[in-house]
Scaffold this motif. Structure first.
Motif, PDB file in Angstrom:
ATOM      1  N   LYS A  80      42.896  53.042  36.012  1.00  0.00           N
ATOM      2  CA  LYS A  80      44.346  53.198  35.980  1.00  0.00           C
ATOM      3  C   LYS A  80      44.664  53.918  34.684  1.00  0.00           C
ATOM      4  O   LYS A  80      44.701  53.330  33.613  1.00  0.00           O
ATOM      5  N   CYS A  81      44.895  55.189  34.801  1.00  0.00           N
ATOM      6  CA  CYS A  81      44.762  56.118  33.675  1.00  0.00           C
ATOM      7  C   CYS A  81      46.078  56.803  33.335  1.00  0.00           C
ATOM      8  O   CYS A  81      46.867  57.131  34.232  1.00  0.00           O
ATOM      9  N   ILE A  82      46.315  56.977  32.046  1.00  0.00           N
ATOM     10  CA  ILE A  82      47.335  57.920  31.612  1.00  0.00           C
ATOM     11  C   ILE A  82      46.589  59.134  31.076  1.00  0.00           C
ATOM     12  O   ILE A  82      45.828  59.046  30.117  1.00  0.00           O
ATOM     13  N   CYS A  83      46.748  60.250  31.769  1.00  0.00           N
ATOM     14  CA  CYS A  83      45.999  61.470  31.452  1.00  0.00           C
ATOM     15  C   CYS A  83      46.954  62.542  30.967  1.00  0.00           C
ATOM     16  O   CYS A  83      47.935  62.864  31.640  1.00  0.00           O
TER      17      CYS A  83
ATOM     18  N   SER B 179      48.495  55.433  38.272  1.00  0.00           N
ATOM     19  CA  SER B 179      48.153  56.232  37.086  1.00  0.00           C
ATOM     20  C   SER B 179      49.258  57.248  36.797  1.00  0.00           C
ATOM     21  O   SER B 179      50.114  57.535  37.642  1.00  0.00           O
ATOM     22  N   ILE B 180      49.226  57.791  35.582  1.00  0.00           N
ATOM     23  CA  ILE B 180      50.229  58.757  35.132  1.00  0.00           C
ATOM     24  C   ILE B 180      49.520  60.032  34.686  1.00  0.00           C
ATOM     25  O   ILE B 180      48.590  59.982  33.878  1.00  0.00           O
TER      26      ILE B 180
ATOM     27  N   LEU C 233      50.304  63.526  32.824  1.00  0.00           N
ATOM     28  CA  LEU C 233      51.256  64.274  32.013  1.00  0.00           C
ATOM     29  C   LEU C 233      50.712  65.679  31.811  1.00  0.00           C
ATOM     30  O   LEU C 233      49.665  65.871  31.173  1.00  0.00           O
TER      31      LEU C 233
ATOM     32  N   VAL D 228      54.879  61.314  25.411  1.00  0.00           N
ATOM     33  CA  VAL D 228      53.774  60.389  25.691  1.00  0.00           C
ATOM     34  C   VAL D 228      54.164  58.977  25.284  1.00  0.00           C
ATOM     35  O   VAL D 228      53.901  58.003  26.006  1.00  0.00           O
TER      36      VAL D 228
ATOM     37  N   GLU E  24      55.997  56.683  27.763  1.00  0.00           N
ATOM     38  CA  GLU E  24      55.349  56.154  28.963  1.00  0.00           C
ATOM     39  C   GLU E  24      54.910  54.704  28.758  1.00  0.00           C
ATOM     40  O   GLU E  24      54.477  54.316  27.683  1.00  0.00           O
TER      41      GLU E  24
ATOM     42  N   ALA F  93      52.405  52.423  28.801  1.00  0.00           N
ATOM     43  CA  ALA F  93      50.942  52.464  28.850  1.00  0.00           C
ATOM     44  C   ALA F  93      50.311  51.073  28.840  1.00  0.00           C
ATOM     45  O   ALA F  93      49.091  50.945  28.951  1.00  0.00           O
TER      46      ALA F  93
ATOM     47  N   MET G 190      47.998  50.369  31.656  1.00  0.00           N
ATOM     48  CA  MET G 190      46.874  51.287  31.838  1.00  0.00           C
ATOM     49  C   MET G 190      45.592  50.721  31.216  1.00  0.00           C
ATOM     50  O   MET G 190      45.637  49.973  30.242  1.00  0.00           O
TER      51      MET G 190
ATOM     52  N   VAL H 192      43.081  55.885  28.592  1.00  0.00           N
ATOM     53  CA  VAL H 192      43.832  57.042  28.119  1.00  0.00           C
ATOM     54  C   VAL H 192      42.866  58.218  28.070  1.00  0.00           C
ATOM     55  O   VAL H 192      41.806  58.135  27.442  1.00  0.00           O
TER      56      VAL H 192
END
Length: 256
Positions: free
Chosen positions: A14-17, A42-43, A45, A92, A95, A97, A100, A103
């Motif tokens: 479960k990523c914030i990219c 996930s997010i 950006l 960023v 968000e 996070a 998550m 990252v």
């Protein structure tokens, strides 16, 4: 780390990219690959100067992202400027996070610069402008995002530096490009040494069919076999999924 990710390690979690230079070329292809490799919720950006191209990519991804509950946000920012870097970090930071477990920051934005012999670079401001975008911007952006989303228990952190063979090999008339790529390579090696909880990878995607390569052909007249951007993007995604690389190392598309 979520139980779902533990049961299915062949995802990025479960990523914030965050991908810079995401509107075209390699960055665009990588955004498509990553969107298929993260868990629901996930997010992604996507950062670039052209808001129109980012919106087109977001629409292209829409049917897939709706099905997989991927949140896609466009950040229109000029990373050649302090304001662009600060605006990206601020976006960023906004968000959520906390939910998550990964990252992923991909420093892809870069420029070719002037291809000319060493003795021609007497313009101090011109050299500084190139290095500011290609080196200083990546440093300030990475540091800012690390502060915005600090390491914590259960949060995996990965930083990718999109590099080049020219980070390791000198080439006549390429002094600006070689210098910037070499500086970035060392910069991210230092990060790997300082932060053992962060996995750092410098990845050279090889010569790709991009606007930059078209400009190189125009300036030098040298024709090369060019890779479709999807191939190096898929190779990088596999490296990230495997997660077996040593932090701070350089990997080339043509390596096994």
């Amino acid at each position: 780390m979520s139980d779902d990710h533990a049961a299915n390690p062949r995802t990025l979690g479960k990523c914030i990219c965050i991908i810079t230079g995401a509107s075209k070329g390699f960055g665009r292809a990588l955004a498509c690959e990553v969107s298929r490799s993260v868990m629901p919720g996930s997010i992604l950006l996507m950062v670039a100067r052209s808001g129109m191209l980012l919106q087109e990519l977001k629409e292209e991804l829409q049917s897939f992202t709706e099905e997989h509950k991927l949140v896609v946000r466009c950040i229109t920012a000029d990373l050649t400027t302090r304001e662009g870097v600060n605006d990206t970090v601020a976006a960023v930071r906004q968000e959520a996070a906390d939910e998550m477990d990964h990252v992923l920051l991909v420093n892809n934005a870069a420029s070719l610069g002037d291809i000319s012999r060493f003795v021609n670079f007497t313009d101090f401001d011109k050299v500084n402008s190139f290095l500011s975008f290609n080196v200083s911007s990546a440093l300030a952006l990475t540091a800012g995002i690390l502060k915005a989303l600090p390491c914590r228990a259960g949060l995996r952190w990965t930083v990718v530096n999109v590099s080049s063979l020219f980070a390791l090999q000198a080439m006549p008339s390429w002094v600006l490009y070689c210098t910037a790529k070499a500086a970035r390579e060392m910069m991210f090696r230092v990060l790997a040494e300082e932060e053992p909880n962060i996995k750092v990878l410098s990845y050279s995607p090889g010569p790709m069919d991009t606007e930059m390569q078209q400009e190189i052909l125009r300036l030098t007249g040298v024709s090369r076999h060019l890779l479709p951007c999807q191939e190096p993007a898929a190779k990088l995604t596999k490296l990230l999924l495997d997660n077996s690389f040593a932090s701070g190392t350089h990997h080339d598309f043509f390596e096994d």
